[in-house]
Design an enzyme around this catalytic site. Sequence first.
Site, PDB file in Angstrom:
ATOM      1  N   SER A  94      33.266  29.265  31.807  1.00 58.93           N
ATOM      2  CA  SER A  94      33.302  27.832  32.130  1.00 58.93           C
ATOM      3  C   SER A  94      33.890  27.640  33.520  1.00 58.93           C
ATOM      4  O   SER A  94      34.676  28.467  33.989  1.00 58.93           O
ATOM      5  CB  SER A  94      34.181  27.090  31.123  1.00 58.93           C
TER       6      SER A  94
ATOM      7  N   TYR B 228      42.216  25.392  26.757  1.00 59.84           N
ATOM      8  CA  TYR B 228      40.822  25.804  26.996  1.00 59.84           C
ATOM      9  C   TYR B 228      40.736  26.633  28.284  1.00 59.84           C
ATOM     10  O   TYR B 228      40.127  27.702  28.310  1.00 59.84           O
ATOM     11  CB  TYR B 228      39.939  24.550  27.077  1.00 59.84           C
TER      12      TYR B 228
HETATM   13  N1  NAP Z   1      29.180  21.967  26.918  1.00 62.52           N
HETATM   14  C1  NAP Z   1      29.955  22.124  27.969  1.00 62.52           C
HETATM   15  O1  NAP Z   1      30.345  21.165  28.661  1.00 62.52           O
HETATM   16  C2  NAP Z   1      30.385  23.506  28.412  1.00 62.52           C
HETATM   17  C3  NAP Z   1      30.803  23.688  29.740  1.00 62.52           C
HETATM   18  C4  NAP Z   1      31.193  24.943  30.164  1.00 62.52           C
HETATM   19  C5  NAP Z   1      31.169  26.008  29.291  1.00 62.52           C
HETATM   20  N2  NAP Z   1      30.759  25.807  28.009  1.00 62.52           N
HETATM   21  C6  NAP Z   1      30.750  26.960  27.117  1.00 62.52           C
HETATM   22  O2  NAP Z   1      29.419  27.220  26.753  1.00 62.52           O
HETATM   23  C7  NAP Z   1      29.381  27.875  25.481  1.00 62.52           C
HETATM   24  C8  NAP Z   1      28.349  27.193  24.598  1.00 62.52           C
HETATM   25  O3  NAP Z   1      28.795  25.892  24.304  1.00 62.52           O
HETATM   26  P1  NAP Z   1      27.809  24.660  24.001  1.00 62.52           P
HETATM   27  O4  NAP Z   1      27.938  23.714  25.130  1.00 62.52           O
HETATM   28  O5  NAP Z   1      26.471  25.141  23.589  1.00 62.52           O
HETATM   29  O6  NAP Z   1      28.612  23.993  22.788  1.00 62.52           O
HETATM   30  P2  NAP Z   1      28.226  23.885  21.241  1.00 62.52           P
HETATM   31  O7  NAP Z   1      26.933  23.184  21.106  1.00 62.52           O
HETATM   32  O8  NAP Z   1      29.434  23.305  20.589  1.00 62.52           O
HETATM   33  O9  NAP Z   1      28.016  25.388  20.806  1.00 62.52           O
HETATM   34  C9  NAP Z   1      29.042  26.336  20.773  1.00 62.52           C
HETATM   35  C10 NAP Z   1      28.841  27.269  19.584  1.00 62.52           C
HETATM   36  O10 NAP Z   1      29.964  28.161  19.538  1.00 62.52           O
HETATM   37  C11 NAP Z   1      30.252  28.468  18.182  1.00 62.52           C
HETATM   38  N3  NAP Z   1      31.617  28.066  17.842  1.00 62.52           N
HETATM   39  C12 NAP Z   1      32.224  26.900  18.099  1.00 62.52           C
HETATM   40  N4  NAP Z   1      33.440  26.855  17.556  1.00 62.52           N
HETATM   41  C13 NAP Z   1      33.610  28.027  16.918  1.00 62.52           C
HETATM   42  C14 NAP Z   1      34.660  28.595  16.132  1.00 62.52           C
HETATM   43  N5  NAP Z   1      35.792  27.927  15.912  1.00 62.52           N
HETATM   44  N6  NAP Z   1      34.479  29.825  15.649  1.00 62.52           N
HETATM   45  C15 NAP Z   1      33.341  30.516  15.880  1.00 62.52           C
HETATM   46  N7  NAP Z   1      32.299  30.022  16.596  1.00 62.52           N
HETATM   47  C16 NAP Z   1      32.452  28.804  17.101  1.00 62.52           C
HETATM   48  C17 NAP Z   1      29.315  27.651  17.305  1.00 62.52           C
HETATM   49  O11 NAP Z   1      28.204  28.419  16.921  1.00 62.52           O
HETATM   50  P3  NAP Z   1      27.876  28.623  15.349  1.00 62.52           P
HETATM   51  O12 NAP Z   1      28.024  27.277  14.702  1.00 62.52           O
HETATM   52  O13 NAP Z   1      26.493  29.152  15.353  1.00 62.52           O
HETATM   53  O14 NAP Z   1      28.886  29.573  14.833  1.00 62.52           O
HETATM   54  C18 NAP Z   1      28.859  26.537  18.233  1.00 62.52           C
HETATM   55  O15 NAP Z   1      27.622  26.029  17.864  1.00 62.52           O
HETATM   56  C19 NAP Z   1      30.816  27.830  24.962  1.00 62.52           C
HETATM   57  O16 NAP Z   1      31.430  29.075  25.181  1.00 62.52           O
HETATM   58  C20 NAP Z   1      31.485  26.765  25.810  1.00 62.52           C
HETATM   59  O17 NAP Z   1      32.877  26.974  25.948  1.00 62.52           O
HETATM   60  C21 NAP Z   1      30.352  24.593  27.555  1.00 62.52           C
END
Ligand code: NAP
Length: 251
Positions: free
Chosen positions: A131, A144
């Site tokens: 991130s 975070y």
């Molecule tokens: N959205 C943003 O603004 C953003 C920005 C920068 C970086 N990121 C990073 O990008 C990655 C993907 O995020 P996303 O935006 O696609 O968000 P998302 O839709 O919430 O997906 C993240 C996935 O991570 C898994 N996860 C979440 N909490 C968890 C827990 N407590 N234990 C195990 N698995 C868990 C879940 O997959 P399952 O339900 O399949 O287990 C969830 O669907 C993450 O690493 C996030 O930190 C996101």
Amino acid sequence: MRTIIITGASGGLAQEMVKLLPNDQLILLGRNKEKLGQLYGNHAHVELIEIDITDDSVLEDLVADLYLRYGKIDVLINNAGYGIFEEFDKISEQDIHQMFEVNTFALMNLSRRIGCRMKESRKGHIINIVSMAGLIATGKSSLYSATKFAAIGFSNALRLELMPDGIYVTTVNPGPIRTGFFDQADPDGSYLKSVDRFLLEPDAVARKIVRIIGKNKRELNLPVLLNLAHKFYTLFPKLADKLAGETFNYK
Ligand SMILES: NC(=O)c1ccc[n+]([C@@H]2O[C@H](COP(=O)([O-])OP(=O)(O)OC[C@H]3O[C@@H](n4cnc5c(N)ncnc54)[C@H](OP(=O)(O)O)[C@@H]3O)[C@@H](O)[C@H]2O)c1
């Protein structure tokens, strides 16, 4: 056919990456197989695995089993992760442990278990979805950011260790993306509202990630403006702190 593992597979970013990988053998890891089945049941080459990625002994067995059955893993995408945007004194000890388990320790454990197999075969690519919060810390993201700074530190060292074996390690550092991530990170939607005009779309981020698979790219920082902000933050930390604490304090 490439064999690609993606963790946190039911998430918004993962869903978009999967759409762009129709010809690869995908191994999709998530916490709920039913949910994975609903999302990916029609995908031609997919194995769906319900798993607790925070249990390293489970990861050990998983990796052994996958190598027995597939013989190789070409790409590991450590994507699972979550955030809680909260002031430091409202974070519990349990939050600290749990978020490090998912965002950092699981990424490290899976990287080292698959990295050493890739090392033997002298081929592979580990892509860690980290991130911008792992490059620039802002208020209400102490926990975070800490998990993500640690993930970047680990990845940077891993890249150097695996470099002689021809294995690539890339960190992907996006700014805010329009996914379900914010349901948990920002339940009242106030941060999301204030950064709405800067939000990245998950399909656009996924396209950029998929494009670098198999390429020797150190990091992918998105969007350009935040990448510049990161460079500014590194060069002028004191001024950057002032700006992040006042003008750009959105959380
Ligand atoms: N959205 C943003 O603004 C953003 C920005 C920068 C970086 N990121 C990073 O990008 C990655 C993907 O995020 P996303 O935006 O696609 O968000 P998302 O839709 O919430 O997906 C993240 C996935 O991570 C898994 N996860 C979440 N909490 C968890 C827990 N407590 N234990 C195990 N698995 C868990 C879940 O997959 P399952 O339900 O399949 O287990 C969830 O669907 C993450 O690493 C996030 O930190 C996101």
